[in-house]
Design a protein around this motif. Structure first.
Motif, short mmCIF file in Angstrom:
data_model
loop_
_atom_site.label_atom_id
_atom_site.label_comp_id
_atom_site.label_asym_id
_atom_site.label_seq_id
_atom_site.Cartn_x
_atom_site.Cartn_y
_atom_site.Cartn_z
N LYS A 178 0.44 4.35 -2.61
CA LYS A 178 0.21 5.72 -2.15
C LYS A 178 1.25 6.67 -2.73
CE LYS A 178 -1.32 7.96 2.04
NZ LYS A 178 -1.62 7.80 3.44
N PRO A 229 -6.18 10.65 -6.29
CA PRO A 229 -6.50 10.09 -4.97
C PRO A 229 -5.91 8.69 -4.79
CG PRO A 229 -8.45 11.02 -5.97
CD PRO A 229 -7.39 11.02 -7.03
N TYR A 230 -5.45 8.46 -3.58
CA TYR A 230 -4.87 7.15 -3.20
C TYR A 230 -5.87 6.03 -3.49
CZ TYR A 230 -3.39 3.71 0.41
OH TYR A 230 -3.05 2.59 1.12
N ALA A 231 -7.15 6.26 -3.18
CA ALA A 231 -8.15 5.22 -3.36
C ALA A 231 -8.24 4.79 -4.83
CB ALA A 231 -9.52 5.70 -2.87
N PRO A 261 0.79 -1.23 0.00
CA PRO A 261 0.00 0.00 0.00
C PRO A 261 0.82 1.28 0.00
CG PRO A 261 -0.93 -1.57 1.53
CD PRO A 261 0.33 -2.19 1.00
N TYR A 319 -5.34 2.64 -5.67
CA TYR A 319 -5.46 1.34 -5.01
C TYR A 319 -6.47 0.45 -5.75
CZ TYR A 319 -6.13 -2.13 -1.37
OH TYR A 319 -6.21 -3.31 -0.68
N GLY A 320 -7.57 1.06 -6.20
CA GLY A 320 -8.57 0.31 -6.96
C GLY A 320 -7.97 -0.27 -8.24
N THR A 341 -5.51 -3.19 -7.44
CA THR A 341 -6.12 -4.46 -7.06
C THR A 341 -6.89 -5.07 -8.22
OG1 THR A 341 -8.03 -3.28 -6.18
CG2 THR A 341 -6.33 -3.92 -4.61
#
Lengths: 224, 572
Positions: free
Chosen positions: A70, A79-81, A66, A84-85, A88
């Motif tokens: 980031k 955005p980090y989210a 993670p 991350y999406g 994954t």
């Protein structure tokens, strides 16, 4: 994947994992930053560069914990989210530490029919680990992959998101594993397509020697 | 205006609406999950598919081709289209499930796909009863499942943040919650992780879903995947009555529904008002409802002793009688309605006292640029418009301490907790206190304590910080009022306040309190001051014509969505 079919339960990711990459090495060099900026300038919005950025980070750090995701998000300015999406979503981004060579053995329809599972089980037995696991010496990780788009040369495998090894058989696997242990990753091999038959004298086999004249490097190598 | 034909009916439309929105507005109930009018349309639920065609244009003449009967030939798109992502166009012809077997079949099959890995745990799901997936499956879905394999299991009961619980299995990946955090609240705390059958919404590692508007995703979730940690498993939707009212936690006065079961507030959800809060409600508005249920007074008291209402009112009148008006301090309240404050200022002028003041409850830094404000009271603007201004706390404190005040009349506030004075300071002062909760810190000093009806029990008007006058409706019943008498036809129908009040009526939770518009005229009557109003509706009618600051704010005009008052009379 095989396990998932028998027990279809999706695991929860660790929501507060410990940091793997220490802070002092968790950064990009100025060349890498320039490279990322070049990619960003290619797209209408910065989001477009996220896959390239993650790829660069994976090549640098070996995998994407993670904190690395980031770092990429912050470098690109998204955005980090979101990063991350994306990370994954694609199985080619490794979220945990893998072996030196990741063997993605295709078990999708065409390969399955041509013995994909036989090849998978042979590798599993030979290396003594199951699909999804890494050998104790950290050399190999075996994974089952869905279609990699080389049905014409089934069964096949991919080495660490890179070269394909076509028309697998047990001897070929033995030779491949020995070569990889010695550090020799096989070279890219071209696969002929039906429209090339005329150039190749009607020969549609992929392992003919006369393809030297017709080697097209992967698209990823033509872009910088 | 351009025309569009939906199921052989032709409508006119304005601007460039999205086809799904247009259909919904014209009464065609197209099923959909991922579409939300305030957000982008990713068209990923595939439920709003329709057949869409345009008139065939002759390339040579540029005019529409006509058939034998002179009607334009309609060229339909080869595949079904998602109506949410398609803009309505002039001359467009649409066939929905009402006229097309193909669309009907597509919707049914799509629901079968959506339900493949859905746990179908409706009997224990909080969303059951108001679940778009459940409703649409009953309306348009298949009769049963043909899926004979094990369903994919996903993580359940995950605390995404302090207020939201995720059930991954129920999720249909409409991405409404993710789009809310990326497009509306801009907190970017949610994303869809993994792929294929494994995906579900999640926060990235190390991040908690703790933004101050997080609970909006619970309302927009079309299934029971996101539920409220606070109210889950506490009441089924059909056990509650909901009343359209407004939130009183901050000065914005966001429109909301109060959900009542057994005469207690159980949940607060947003109510759409495009002038105030659009579709949204802050978490603080939803979670601050226990004050309506807990620590409520049992009845009026004189010096701590329980008395009857009549005695209490008489005691208040006696307190005010014969005292020099300048030695009576009236404190209005920005928590109380415009009507109650108006009556208080009438009472104050009747006894010769100065205009009431109110205690400001500002929490600097609490507000944001959206729905939360620094001001934690709902009616500051209304008070200012009435000529009731914020009290100079220091000056008032010294007046009380130096014995210049004989009577302190407090309307629905807590001067001790607000730091105006201590209980000891009030030992020589007669204190009349209208109060909400028995936790009120001024209560020990009160000579006469009158339980006041709270925002969910009274009828009244509040003016928000933007000058929007809005009506409060009584969500729950109070003791001494038989609301069954004001029902128009029967249970489940709105009564004369326009509220379907608690149909799971429970005598035991009735709070013995009185709204200000009942108690203040009774007190005034004891002083031979006449306040002849039938109710708050008449008070507001008088105010709207007498006070420029409230012109137009009659109950009829305010209705469900309030009235934006003119800037006049605002000094705040």
């Amino acid at each position: 994947m095989g396990d998932f079919i028998k027990h279809p339960f999706v695991d929860m990711p660790d929501r507060n994992p410990e940091q793997v990459i220490p802070n002092d090495s968790l950064m990009f060099t100025s060349e890498e930053k320039t490279q990322i900026q070049t990619w960003i300038s290619r797209y209408p919005t910065a989001d477009g560069a996220v896959m390239r950025g993650l790829w660069l980070a994976q090549e640098k750090f070996g995998f994407l914990p993670p904190e690395v995701i980031k770092l990429v998000a912050e470098e690109i300015g998204i955005p980090y989210a979101n990063a991350y999406g994306v990370a994954t979503f694609y199985t080619q981004y490794f979220k945990e530490k893998k072996g030196k060579h990741v063997l993605d053995i295709c078990t999708c329809f065409s390969c399955q029919l041509c013995g994909g599972y036989d090849m998978l089980h042979y590798v599993e037995e030979k290396l003594g680990v199951h699909s999804g696991e890494t050998t104790e010496d950290g050399m190999f990780t075996i994974q089952e992959a869905e279609c990699l788009g080389a049905c014409g040369s089934a069964p096949m495998l991919q080495i660490t998101n890179g070269v394909f090894v076509h028309n697998l058989n047990k001897d070929k696997i033995d030779a491949l594993l020995d070569a990889l242990r010695e550090g020799n990753v096989p070279a890219f091999t071209s696969v002929t397509l039906p429209q090339d038959e005329d150039d190749l004298g009607g020969n549609r086999r992929t392992d003919v020697t006369s393809v030297e004249s017709y080697i097209v490097p992967p698209v990823s190598e033509t872009l910088s | 205006m351009p025309n569009i034909t939906v199921d052989n009916e032709t409508f006119e439309f304005d601007g460039q609406p999205r086809l799904l929105q247009l259909c919904l507005e014209t009464g065609v109930d197209l099923p959909h999950f991922c579409y939300h009018p305030s957000m982008s349309a990713p068209a990923n639920c595939r439920q709003c598919l329709v057949e869409v065609g345009m008139p065939q244009i002759n390339r040579d003449t540029g005019k529409p081709n006509l058939d034998e009967s002179g009607q334009p030939v309609i060229q339909f798109m080869p595949k079904l289209q998602t109506s949410c992502s398609l803009d309505a166009a002039a001359g467009m012809v649409v066939r929905t499930h009402k006229s097309s077997e193909l669309v009907k079949r597509a919707q049914k099959d799509n629901l079968e796909f959506l339900l493949i890995n859905h746990p179908l745990d409706c009997p224990i799901c909080d969303q059951a009863g108001h679940c778009p997936l459940q409703n649409q499956t009953y309306k348009h879905g298949p009769e049963g499942s043909r899926f004979e394999f094990r369903k994919v299991g996903k993580p359940k009961q995950i605390d995404l943040g302090p207020n939201v619980v995720l059930d991954g299995e129920r999720c249909i990946n409409c991405t409404r919650c993710v789009r809310f955090t990326s497009e509306i609240s801009k907190s970017h705390q949610l994303t869809i992780i993994e792929r294929g059958v494994r995906n579900y919404p999640m926060t990235p590692p190390g991040i908690e879903f703790d933004e101050p508007y997080s609970m909006n995703v619970i309302d927009i979730c079309p299934v029971g995947a996101l539920t409220s940690k606070d109210s889950r498993f506490r009441a089924r939707i059909w056990e509650m009555s909901k009343t359209a009212s407004i939130s009183t936690v901050n000065a914005r006065g966001a429109n909301c529904f109060y959900w009542v079961k057994d005469n207690k507030i159980v949940e607060v959800t947003p109510r759409t008002n495009m002038d105030v809060n659009e579709y949204w409600l802050a978490d603080e508005d939803r979670l601050d409802y226990r004050k309506f249920n807990d620590n409520r007074p049992l009845g009026p008291t004189i010096s701590g002793a329980d008395v009857a209402w009549d005695s209490a009112y008489k005691a208040v009148s006696d307190c005010l009688k014969g005292v020099d008006g300048t030695r009576i301090q009236f404190l209005g309240s920005a928590f109380a309605t415009v009507e109650d404050n108006y009556l208080l200022s009438k009472l104050a002028s009747a006894v010769g006292s100065a205009a009431p003041t109110y205690l400001a409850h500002n929490e600097v830094g609490h507000g944001d640029t959206w729905l939360r404000t620094d001001d934690r009271t709902p009616n500051t603007n209304g008070c200012e418009r009435l000529g009731i201004h914020a009290a100079d706390v220091a000056a008032l404190k010294s007046r009380i301490q130096s014995g210049e005040v004989d009577v302190l009349y407090v309307l629905e506030d807590d001067p001790v907790a607000a730091g105006l004075c201590s209980v000891a300071d009030l030992s020589g002062v007669k204190v009349v206190l209208h109060y909400y909760n028995s936790t009120n810190q001024t209560l020990p000093a009160a000579d006469v304590a009158i339980p006041a009806a709270m925002a969910v029990e009274t009828v009244g008007t509040l003016v928000n910080d933007q000058g929007h006058a809005q009506r409060l409706r009584p969500a729950k019943s109070i003791a001494g009022v038989n609301r069954t008498l004001s029902m128009e036809i029967g249970k489940c129908r709105a009564d004369r306040h326009g509220t379907p009040f608690d149909k799971w009526y429970d005598e035991s939770n009735l709070v013995n309190c009185q709204p200000g518009w009942v108690s203040i005229p009774r007190i005034a009557a004891g002083l031979n001051v006449e306040m002849n109003y039938k109710g708050p509706r008449n008070i507001m009618a008088e105010l709207s014509s007498a006070n420029d600051g409230f012109s137009g704010a009659t109950y009829e005009a305010m209705g469900e969505h309030g009235v934006r008052l003119s800037e006049m009379g605002v000094t705040a």
